[in-house]
Design a protein around this motif. Sequence first.
Motif, PDB file in Angstrom:
ATOM      1  N   UNK A  77       0.851  -1.228  -0.124  1.00 28.53           N
ATOM      2  CA  UNK A  77       0.021   0.054  -0.036  1.00 28.53           C
ATOM      3  C   UNK A  77       0.731   1.353   0.105  1.00 28.53           C
ATOM      4  N   UNK A  78       1.992   1.313   0.632  1.00 26.45           N
ATOM      5  CA  UNK A  78       2.897   2.385   0.950  1.00 26.45           C
ATOM      6  C   UNK A  78       3.587   2.899  -0.481  1.00 26.45           C
ATOM      7  N   UNK A  79       3.891   1.470  -0.939  1.00 26.62           N
ATOM      8  CA  UNK A  79       4.512   1.673  -2.470  1.00 26.62           C
ATOM      9  C   UNK A  79       3.660   2.293  -3.476  1.00 26.62           C
ATOM     10  N   UNK A  80       2.301   1.605  -3.370  1.00 24.61           N
ATOM     11  CA  UNK A  80       1.330   2.389  -4.532  1.00 24.61           C
ATOM     12  C   UNK A  80       1.051   3.953  -3.948  1.00 24.61           C
ATOM     13  N   UNK A  81       0.908   4.381  -2.943  1.00 31.08           N
ATOM     14  CA  UNK A  81       1.036   5.523  -2.700  1.00 31.08           C
ATOM     15  C   UNK A  81       2.087   6.448  -3.203  1.00 31.08           C
ATOM     16  N   UNK A  82       3.290   5.801  -2.887  1.00 34.28           N
ATOM     17  CA  UNK A  82       4.635   6.522  -3.300  1.00 34.28           C
ATOM     18  C   UNK A  82       4.639   6.732  -4.700  1.00 34.28           C
ATOM     19  N   UNK A  83       4.347   5.780  -5.640  1.00 33.74           N
ATOM     20  CA  UNK A  83       4.210   5.702  -6.980  1.00 33.74           C
ATOM     21  C   UNK A  83       3.136   6.743  -7.665  1.00 33.74           C
ATOM     22  N   UNK A  84       2.002   6.816  -6.837  1.00 34.64           N
ATOM     23  CA  UNK A  84       1.062   7.636  -7.205  1.00 34.64           C
ATOM     24  C   UNK A  84       1.433   9.204  -7.070  1.00 34.64           C
ATOM     25  N   UNK A  85       1.779   9.349  -6.243  1.00 36.41           N
ATOM     26  CA  UNK A  85       2.597  10.829  -5.802  1.00 36.41           C
ATOM     27  C   UNK A  85       3.658  11.030  -6.533  1.00 36.41           C
ATOM     28  N   UNK A  86       4.575  10.133  -6.752  1.00 36.50           N
ATOM     29  CA  UNK A  86       5.696  10.450  -7.622  1.00 36.50           C
ATOM     30  C   UNK A  86       5.257  10.718  -9.200  1.00 36.50           C
ATOM     31  N   UNK A  87       4.627   9.671  -9.791  1.00 34.40           N
ATOM     32  CA  UNK A  87       3.948   9.694 -11.043  1.00 34.40           C
ATOM     33  C   UNK A  87       3.215  11.325 -11.403  1.00 34.40           C
ATOM     34  N   UNK A  90      -2.536   1.236  -8.455  1.00 34.26           N
ATOM     35  CA  UNK A  90      -3.144   2.433  -7.738  1.00 34.26           C
ATOM     36  C   UNK A  90      -4.537   2.599  -8.037  1.00 34.26           C
ATOM     37  N   UNK A  91      -4.811   2.654  -9.082  1.00 33.09           N
ATOM     38  CA  UNK A  91      -6.174   2.894  -9.427  1.00 33.09           C
ATOM     39  C   UNK A  91      -7.383   1.950  -9.120  1.00 33.09           C
ATOM     40  N   UNK A  92      -6.663   0.672  -9.035  1.00 31.53           N
ATOM     41  CA  UNK A  92      -7.870  -0.569  -8.587  1.00 31.53           C
ATOM     42  C   UNK A  92      -7.779  -0.591  -7.170  1.00 31.53           C
ATOM     43  N   UNK A  93      -6.520  -0.111  -6.275  1.00 34.36           N
ATOM     44  CA  UNK A  93      -6.884   0.044  -4.835  1.00 34.36           C
ATOM     45  C   UNK A  93      -7.572   1.148  -4.465  1.00 34.36           C
ATOM     46  N   UNK A  94      -7.567   2.522  -5.323  1.00 34.49           N
ATOM     47  CA  UNK A  94      -8.370   3.622  -5.000  1.00 34.49           C
ATOM     48  C   UNK A  94      -9.899   2.949  -5.311  1.00 34.49           C
ATOM     49  N   UNK A  99     -11.123   0.882  -2.572  1.00 39.07           N
ATOM     50  CA  UNK A  99     -11.331   1.630  -1.127  1.00 39.07           C
ATOM     51  C   UNK A  99     -12.497   2.898  -1.196  1.00 39.07           C
ATOM     52  N   UNK A 100     -13.082   2.979  -2.711  1.00 45.58           N
ATOM     53  CA  UNK A 100     -13.883   3.958  -3.013  1.00 45.58           C
ATOM     54  C   UNK A 100     -13.165   5.538  -2.785  1.00 45.58           C
ATOM     55  N   UNK A 101     -11.882   5.725  -3.185  1.00 45.70           N
ATOM     56  CA  UNK A 101     -11.101   6.755  -2.891  1.00 45.70           C
ATOM     57  C   UNK A 101     -11.317   7.765  -4.206  1.00 45.70           C
ATOM     58  N   UNK A 102     -11.481   8.914  -3.917  1.00 45.43           N
ATOM     59  CA  UNK A 102     -11.740  10.072  -5.051  1.00 45.43           C
ATOM     60  C   UNK A 102     -10.300  10.575  -5.447  1.00 45.43           C
ATOM     61  N   UNK A 103      -9.639  10.072  -6.508  1.00 55.43           N
ATOM     62  CA  UNK A 103      -8.251  10.440  -6.957  1.00 55.43           C
ATOM     63  C   UNK A 103      -8.292  10.882  -8.560  1.00 55.43           C
ATOM     64  N   UNK A 104      -8.851  12.020  -8.725  1.00 50.13           N
ATOM     65  CA  UNK A 104      -8.875  12.549 -10.045  1.00 50.13           C
ATOM     66  C   UNK A 104      -7.719  12.692 -10.656  1.00 50.13           C
ATOM     67  N   UNK A 105      -6.713  13.037  -9.930  1.00 47.91           N
ATOM     68  CA  UNK A 105      -5.364  13.399 -10.643  1.00 47.91           C
ATOM     69  C   UNK A 105      -4.759  12.165 -10.814  1.00 47.91           C
ATOM     70  N   UNK A 106      -4.823  11.096 -10.084  1.00 43.72           N
ATOM     71  CA  UNK A 106      -4.415   9.694 -10.427  1.00 43.72           C
ATOM     72  C   UNK A 106      -4.765   9.147 -11.862  1.00 43.72           C
ATOM     73  N   UNK A 107      -6.229   9.537 -12.105  1.00 42.85           N
ATOM     74  CA  UNK A 107      -7.130   8.919 -13.074  1.00 42.85           C
ATOM     75  C   UNK A 107      -6.734   9.755 -14.341  1.00 42.85           C
TER      76      UNK A 107
END
Length: 285
Positions: A168-178, A243-247, A250-258
Amino acid sequence: MNIGFIGLGIMGSGMANNLLKSGFNMYVFNRTREKAKELEDNGAKFCSTPKELAEKSDLIFMMLTDVRACRAVSEDKDGFLESLSKGKVVVNFSTVHPNYSLELREMVKEKEAMFLESPVLGSKIPAQKGELVILSAGDKEAFEICTDAFEKISKKAMYLGDVPKASYVKVVNNEAFATSLTAYLEGLAFAKKIGLDPEMVFNILNSGALSNPYFEFKVKKVLNDDFETHFSFENMKKDLGYALSVADEFKCYCPTLAAVNEIFKKGLNKHAKEDMSAVYKIFDE
Ligand SMILES: NC(=O)c1ccc[n+]([C@@H]2O[C@H](COP(=O)([O-])OP(=O)(O)OC[C@H]3O[C@@H](n4cnc5c(N)ncnc54)[C@H](OP(=O)(O)O)[C@@H]3O)[C@@H](O)[C@H]2O)c1
């Protein structure tokens, strides 16, 4: 201590080299054998299957592209699960979907072996220099058994608790980094299109709040038209998908990731094997 290392790509080759240089007895396996040549020349023993590697090793380390690659070396015929036994330790350094990590832990447990998911922070050069950051979750005893080996490939190894916390931490790291690097490179292409010198803009941004050693490393290469792969575009697209699959789960709103995932989807055919910073070319076209 015998270490078996599966996956000698950009990251795995640097890591396995450092373990070999530190004096561990190394067994290696890679789908494409040529990539093991340097290690073999320096004393590592090549195994013809992951099954053979697990028979000979106390610690089974893997650093592979994705879930599919991890399944191929573990579950397929002659995969390492066939010869895994009590007391052995499996460490997966690959960036994989957290739910797969839970599955792999169960398959390893069935063999009475120990499991650690251990995705890493840092790229090709830190892997070569032994300066990665290791994020581990799983069997605490396995983490202690691996301390010595981890010291040879990292500047820091952290134990975070149960699987899949490290994934999970790695997914968040790469989401934020990308997302942040993509936004930065979009800004530079924007600057160029409105008639500014991108190098001048970079120097100014880099002297302010956006100063960051990793941006600096990547952006300087982009400005020199150097897209040699340290972290492939296709692997970053893969991680955005996880990251999108995890989002979603968990029903997370992540429009930047999308949005960034769509940008990487757009460039995938053309830039798959280049460095992920080739995302710049999409804005510069
Ligand atoms: N590069 C980075 O900066 C970086 C940083 C942190 C984490 N990571 C993660 O680390 C992992 C490895 O990345 P990398 O950059 O080293 O990638 P890479 O250079 O593409 O290496 C991938 C490895 O996986 C193997 N592989 C792929 N598909 C396979 C299959 N179906 N069966 C068996 N083996 C297979 C490849 O074997 P072949 O040689 O035969 O193709 C190769 O050994 C990825 O999960 C990536 O997301 C990378």
